[in-house]
Design a protein around this motif. Structure first.
Motif, short mmCIF file in Angstrom:
data_model
loop_
_atom_site.label_atom_id
_atom_site.label_comp_id
_atom_site.label_asym_id
_atom_site.label_seq_id
_atom_site.Cartn_x
_atom_site.Cartn_y
_atom_site.Cartn_z
N GLU A 52 4.97 11.36 5.33
CA GLU A 52 5.48 11.41 3.96
C GLU A 52 4.66 10.51 3.03
OE1 GLU A 52 9.58 10.32 4.07
OE2 GLU A 52 10.14 11.87 5.50
N ASN A 53 4.32 9.31 3.51
CA ASN A 53 3.54 8.38 2.71
C ASN A 53 2.18 8.96 2.34
OD1 ASN A 53 4.70 5.52 4.65
ND2 ASN A 53 5.63 6.53 2.88
N PHE A 54 1.51 9.57 3.33
CA PHE A 54 0.16 10.08 3.09
C PHE A 54 0.17 11.28 2.14
CE2 PHE A 54 -1.07 8.39 7.55
CZ PHE A 54 -1.31 7.14 7.00
N ALA A 55 1.33 11.91 2.00
CA ALA A 55 1.44 13.04 1.07
C ALA A 55 1.82 12.58 -0.33
CB ALA A 55 2.49 14.03 1.58
N ASP A 56 2.11 11.29 -0.47
CA ASP A 56 2.56 10.76 -1.76
C ASP A 56 1.38 10.18 -2.54
OD1 ASP A 56 5.14 9.88 -3.33
OD2 ASP A 56 3.78 8.17 -3.37
N VAL A 57 1.35 10.46 -3.84
CA VAL A 57 0.23 10.01 -4.67
C VAL A 57 0.19 8.49 -4.79
CG1 VAL A 57 1.52 10.11 -6.85
CG2 VAL A 57 -0.96 10.42 -6.87
N GLY A 58 1.33 7.83 -4.61
CA GLY A 58 1.36 6.37 -4.75
C GLY A 58 0.45 5.67 -3.76
N TYR A 59 0.41 6.17 -2.51
CA TYR A 59 -0.47 5.59 -1.50
C TYR A 59 -1.93 5.76 -1.88
CZ TYR A 59 -3.52 6.00 2.59
OH TYR A 59 -4.59 5.92 3.45
N HIS A 60 -2.28 6.94 -2.33
CA HIS A 60 -3.68 7.23 -2.64
C HIS A 60 -4.15 6.44 -3.86
CE1 HIS A 60 -4.00 10.42 0.36
NE2 HIS A 60 -2.78 10.79 -0.01
N ILE A 61 -3.28 6.24 -4.82
CA ILE A 61 -3.63 5.41 -5.99
C ILE A 61 -3.83 3.96 -5.56
CG2 ILE A 61 -2.75 4.46 -8.16
CD1 ILE A 61 -1.41 7.17 -8.64
N ALA A 62 -2.90 3.45 -4.76
CA ALA A 62 -2.98 2.05 -4.31
C ALA A 62 -4.24 1.83 -3.48
CB ALA A 62 -1.73 1.69 -3.51
N ARG A 63 -4.55 2.77 -2.59
CA ARG A 63 -5.75 2.63 -1.76
C ARG A 63 -7.01 2.67 -2.61
NH1 ARG A 63 -5.78 7.26 0.34
NH2 ARG A 63 -7.47 7.93 -1.02
N HIS A 64 -7.07 3.60 -3.56
CA HIS A 64 -8.25 3.72 -4.42
C HIS A 64 -8.48 2.46 -5.23
CE1 HIS A 64 -11.24 5.57 -7.03
NE2 HIS A 64 -10.56 5.12 -8.07
N ARG A 65 -7.43 1.92 -5.77
CA ARG A 65 -7.57 0.70 -6.59
C ARG A 65 -7.98 -0.48 -5.72
NH1 ARG A 65 -5.71 1.35 -11.70
NH2 ARG A 65 -5.80 -0.88 -12.01
N PHE A 66 -7.47 -0.53 -4.50
CA PHE A 66 -7.83 -1.61 -3.59
C PHE A 66 -9.32 -1.53 -3.23
CE2 PHE A 66 -8.56 -2.93 0.82
CZ PHE A 66 -8.11 -4.24 0.79
N CYS A 67 -9.79 -0.34 -2.91
CA CYS A 67 -11.17 -0.18 -2.46
C CYS A 67 -12.17 -0.39 -3.59
CB CYS A 67 -11.36 1.20 -1.85
SG CYS A 67 -10.48 1.44 -0.29
N THR A 68 -11.84 0.07 -4.78
CA THR A 68 -12.78 -0.03 -5.90
C THR A 68 -12.63 -1.33 -6.67
OG1 THR A 68 -11.24 1.16 -7.35
CG2 THR A 68 -12.90 2.47 -6.17
N LYS A 69 -11.73 -2.20 -6.19
CA LYS A 69 -11.48 -3.49 -6.84
C LYS A 69 -11.11 -3.29 -8.31
CE LYS A 69 -12.40 -6.04 -3.24
NZ LYS A 69 -12.49 -4.95 -2.25
N MET A 98 0.84 -1.20 0.00
CA MET A 98 0.00 0.00 0.00
C MET A 98 0.88 1.25 0.00
SD MET A 98 -3.20 0.55 -0.33
CE MET A 98 -3.63 -1.17 -0.13
N ASN A 99 2.17 1.09 -0.29
CA ASN A 99 3.11 2.21 -0.32
C ASN A 99 3.17 2.94 1.02
OD1 ASN A 99 3.98 2.02 -3.10
ND2 ASN A 99 1.95 2.75 -3.67
N LEU A 100 3.15 2.16 2.10
CA LEU A 100 3.24 2.73 3.43
C LEU A 100 4.45 2.18 4.19
CD1 LEU A 100 -0.51 2.55 4.55
CD2 LEU A 100 0.74 4.57 3.78
N PHE A 101 4.99 3.00 5.09
CA PHE A 101 6.08 2.55 5.94
C PHE A 101 5.56 1.71 7.09
CE2 PHE A 101 8.80 3.18 9.67
CZ PHE A 101 10.01 2.73 9.17
N GLY A 102 4.38 2.11 7.61
CA GLY A 102 3.78 1.37 8.70
C GLY A 102 3.99 2.04 10.05
N SER A 103 3.11 1.68 10.98
CA SER A 103 3.20 2.23 12.33
C SER A 103 2.92 1.10 13.32
CB SER A 103 2.23 3.40 12.48
OG SER A 103 2.51 4.13 13.66
#
Length: 881
Positions: A537-554, A434-439
């Protein structure tokens, strides 16, 4: 299923496995050709197998079907649950022309616990079908290795109970609130849970319903007002709604989604909207809610606790294991309550029955007005859950993975003193997909358990691991086999918890308590600060938002090859050797340099002008300075010292270029890019005499590219050079016979030096070219359809392997010098894992670089020849005059 088979067959058994998502028949054929497998396994495939595969007797294709022997059709689980089958199974078939009708390699049956009220279609798949499929596939492979053949399907055999079943339609699932009791409505919705849901209309809104729970208490059916009619809403709780059914019964529906493409599941109140649910009463629940041990709530509740001896058990059932911000806060409060409970010595985190936890709720984030803000709120809330666990100082804490867990769930469970897992549990302890570092404080708890090296491996490689493997690497402490016991999972866990009071375990328990100190909490705060800074940094990057959108919308998978499930070192790409190809050009350049020396007594001279010291530039300059004398060119480095004043710095550069323009012994000039932004690179480049512009950046050369006359021997007024890198790329593609006619080419980077001239050159080859940049918001979507990808954006790791189309041709122009483990490493714009997807790819280094340098030498020779020709013409003219 694919992850489970990988974890079992790949990690435990040792087979070499590639996991590929089949989008079409041709796609299957191509991946078979690339991977050259011994056996093909298709777990619950819904697409038809091409004849080229199922008729190949040398490579058996095994279909894993979720049904008993003889069962056929794509709705097997749906019908098995709808008919309340007490026994079901999984069958491994040989692929054949007729779907699910091939010869049988193996079959595995299992008993179904019909009393399990948490069982849904998706959990039926996870709890029963996946373990049975694992066993059936192993048995099938053993038969294959023993040269045994599958047996034919025989419907005349009385032990064959399966039959061809039709595809289940919505009319087969339909619910009628006026005629059906809550039990029947609940049953029909759970039979479609996961996918596709049950189509119905609630308060005039057409929805697909998921997450049903029967209301057994009766107390909330008539909460002090006029009783609603069947089909009407009674109330709401934690974003779920209560719907009146026939005969004074009611059913909770926790999630819904609107019909249509791109819609996804959300809490019911969010889908219905305030106009529908705003007036509904909030049906209160005891907080915290206590439920008898081994039982489940008689009403809708997503977290509760139970007691057994001196232990308090914390349960939660969040839909699909996703934990929203509000759910995290409720769970934190419950865990803090358990930690302060004076009547218990042990706190046991039971998690969900089928999914312990998958971490933050991506769906709620996707539906929020501000996805970046909600992402941060959610991750901070789940961090609070973890903190509520490790701040329990006076009790032993235990986490129990009864089912699977995603990254957030795994790390949350590691915050306890002891970790127990069901043998069938599968862990995905990584965020990278998901292009995240994790917490969740993972930077402390994960290395503390498995070591720094193993922690890095788990979070970087994106590999699923089974419970036994997790135990071997000390990720979990104990593993139990629920399928081999007549006890319930709750009883198995309670038995293990009771052992803590035995003399052998008492000392260990006391040791756990002694290790806890307030210093740990201060130390852990530093880990949280570091993780949150990375997540920001991850949340400001478009890669995370694209990956999340594609995951949610299948959305369709951007790469059909699951890179994290490929064998280590597996490569499909043939590397385009820039060094090898450049040697052909070098030999021709050397011949022309010798000719110039013999005919005119001149050695071609190239002046390289550099401003200051740039690590990336130094690498390229060194290559140019090394190659030049080898091909007969005198290369001279002119380094302009840096100046704090931008204006003075530019004047120094312009003066140096003016001097070199006037120097007749210099035939070619280049400025080593990049130069500081304040210096205005375009103005610097335009100061070079076009007759000496070895990089061919001058407007006249660009004009030749635009008109297509750059390829004409006569050129445009003699200006027939082309920029080195675009020319080198075109030559490289020619050498490897890459056909551009009609192909979709995506160029990332629109500079005048590479991107723009290259796009024009590609268009003249009748390619369909699109130029974008590192800030293009839908870059991933553009990449997935491209036949040829050329990245010259200058951003390390910009192009992710999972965004690429299988078989793509990748040209990586980027070059970045990094330090890893104290050693210098050179990387490009494209992630190295792309070699597992591409058919052709340039390596970094030794890809585009050597070709570019060779083209620079060729341009220098060309300029020298032009100048010699001009001098000869001038001398002849002078003689005539």
């Amino acid at each position: 299923m694919s992850q489970d088979l990988y974890a079992f067959l790949g990690v435990r058994v040792g087979h070499k496995i590639l996991v590929h998502i089949a989008k079409s028949s041709q796609d299957m054929v191509e991946v078979k050709k690339a991977f050259k497998p011994d056996v093909i396994i298709c777990p619950f495939l819904t697409k038809r197998i091409p004849v080229e595969i199922y008729e190949d007797s040398a490579v058996p294709c095994l279909i894993v079907h979720p049904g008993v022997e003889g069962d056929r059709g794509i709705s097997s689980i749906d019908w098995a649950m709808m008919h309340r089958m007490p026994e079901w199974g999984v069958t491994v078939l040989q692929a054949a022309e007729e779907m699910d009708a091939g010869d049988i390699w193996s079959t595995e049956t299992f008993k179904v616990d019909l009393s399990d009220r948490t069982l849904t279609k998706s959990s039926f798949y996870r709890r029963y079908c996946i373990p049975a499929a694992r066993t059936a596939v192993v048995n099938a492979l053993k038969k294959y290795q023993n040269n045994e053949s599958p047996r034919p399907l025989d419907y005349s055999n009385p032990t064959v109970h399966g039959r061809l079943m039709p595809t289940m339609k919505q009319m087969d699932r339909a619910v009628d609130f006026e005629r059906m009791r809550a039990e029947e409505v609940w049953h029909r919705i759970r039979c479609a849970d996961g996918s596709p849901g049950v189509a119905t209309t609630i308060s005039g809104v057409e929805v697909l319903a998921f997450g049903a729970h029967v209301e057994f208490t009766g107390a909330s059916i008539s909460p002090g007002r006029v009783s609603p009619s069947p089909g009407e809403l009674i109330g709401k709780r934690h974003n779920a709604v209560l719907v009146r059914c026939a005969q004074d019964t009611a059913v909770w529906i926790s999630h819904m989604k609107r019909p249509g493409h791109g819609q996804f599941k959300l809490p019911a109140t969010e889908v219905l909207g305030q106009s529908v649910v705003g007036h509904l009463p909030e049906l209160q629940l005891a907080d915290p809610l206590e439920v008898p041990f081994g039982d489940t709530p008689k009403t809708f509740a997503d977290c509760w606790y139970s007691r057994r001896q001196s232990a308090i058990y914390v349960h939660w059932e969040f839909y699909n294991g996703a934990m929203s911000t509000l759910q995290c806060r409720r769970l934190s409060n419950l865990i803090r309550f358990a930690g302060k409970d004076p009547n218990s010595e042990v706190v046991v985190l039971m998690g969900g029955r089928h999914i312990f936890s998958n971490g933050i709720d991506l769906y709620s984030i996707e539906a929020s007005v501000d996805t970046t803000r909600e992402s941060m709120r959610n991750i901070l809330a789940i961090d609070e859950v973890v903190k509520s666990i490790f701040t329990i100082r006076s009790k032993v804490t235990i986490s129990v993975f009864r089912g699977n867990a995603g990254a957030g769930g795994v790390m949350m469970g590691l915050a306890t003193d002891r970790v127990i897992a069901n043998r069938d549990s599968l862990f995905n302890p990584h965020y990278k997909g998901m292009n995240l570092f994790g917490s969740e404080y993972w930077t402390h708890f994960l290395p503390a358990r498995v070591g720094v090296e193993k922690a890095q491996q788990l979070t970087e490689q994106l590999l699923p691991i089974g419970a036994r493997h997790a135990q071997r690497i000390y990720l979990v402490d104990d593993v139990f086999n629920s399928r081999a016991s007549s006890q319930s999972v709750d009883e198995i866990v309670a038995e293990r918890v009771s052992r803590l009071h035995a003399p052998l375990w008492a000392e260990s328990m006391n040791s756990m308590l002694a290790r806890k100190s307030n210093d740990d909490i201060k130390f852990l705060a530093e880990h949280k600060y570091y993780e949150i800074s990375k997540m920001t940094e991850n949340f400001a990057d478009v890669g995370y938002h694209i990956a999340r959108h594609r995951f949610c919308t299948k959305a369709p998978s951007m790469s059909t090859t699951l890179l994290h499930l490929t064998p280590p070192g597996f490569v499909t790409a043939r590397l385009m050797d820039g060094l090898k190809v450049s040697k052909v050009i070098q030999s021709k350049v050397t011949e022309r340099a010798v000719a110039l020396k013999e005919e005119h007594g001149v050695t071609p001279a190239l002046a390289i002008v550099s401003y200051g010291h740039q690590p990336d530039s130094e690498l390229y300059m060194s290559k140019k300075l090394q190659l030049a004398p080898a091909v007969g060119i005198d290369a001279q480095l002119h380094r302009v010292e840096e100046h704090p004043d931008a204006h003075m710095a530019k004047l120094r550069m312009l003066q140096k270029l003016a001097d070199l323009n006037a120097d007749e012994s210099v035939h070619g000039i280049i400025v080593q890019l990049p130069v500081p932004i304040d210096m205005q690179a375009d103005e610097i480049l335009e100061a070079i005499d076009p007759h000496k512009d070895a990089d061919a950046f001058a407007a006249m050369y660009m004009g030749a590219v635009v008109t297509g006359r750059a390829d004409d021997p006569k050129g445009l007024g003699g200006f027939r050079l082309t920029p080195c890198t675009p020319r080198g790329i075109m030559e490289l593609l020619n050498q490897y016979e890459v056909k551009l006619l009609g192909k979709k080419v995506l160029i990332i980077g629109q500079s005048r030096t590479v991107g723009m001239p290259l796009s024009l050159m590609m268009k003249r080859r009748l390619a369909t070219v699109e130029v974008c940049n590192a800030h293009t918001w839908d870059l991933a979507q553009k990449l997935v359809t491209a036949d040829v990808v050329i990245s010259c954006a200058g951003k390390r790791g910009l192009v992710k392997a999972e965004w690429l189309k299988p078989g793509v041709v990748v040209v990586d122009v980027g070059i970045h010098v990094t330090m890893e483990g104290g050693k210098r490493k050179i990387v490009g714009d494209v992630c190295p894992e792309a070699s597992q997807v591409a058919s052709l790819m340039t390596p970094v280094p030794n890809g585009v670089g050597p070709k570019t340098v060779a083209m620079l030498m060729a341009n220098t020779i060309e300029l020298c020849e032009q100048q010699m020709a001009a001098q000869f013409t001038a001398s002849v003219k002078l003689e005539r005059e």
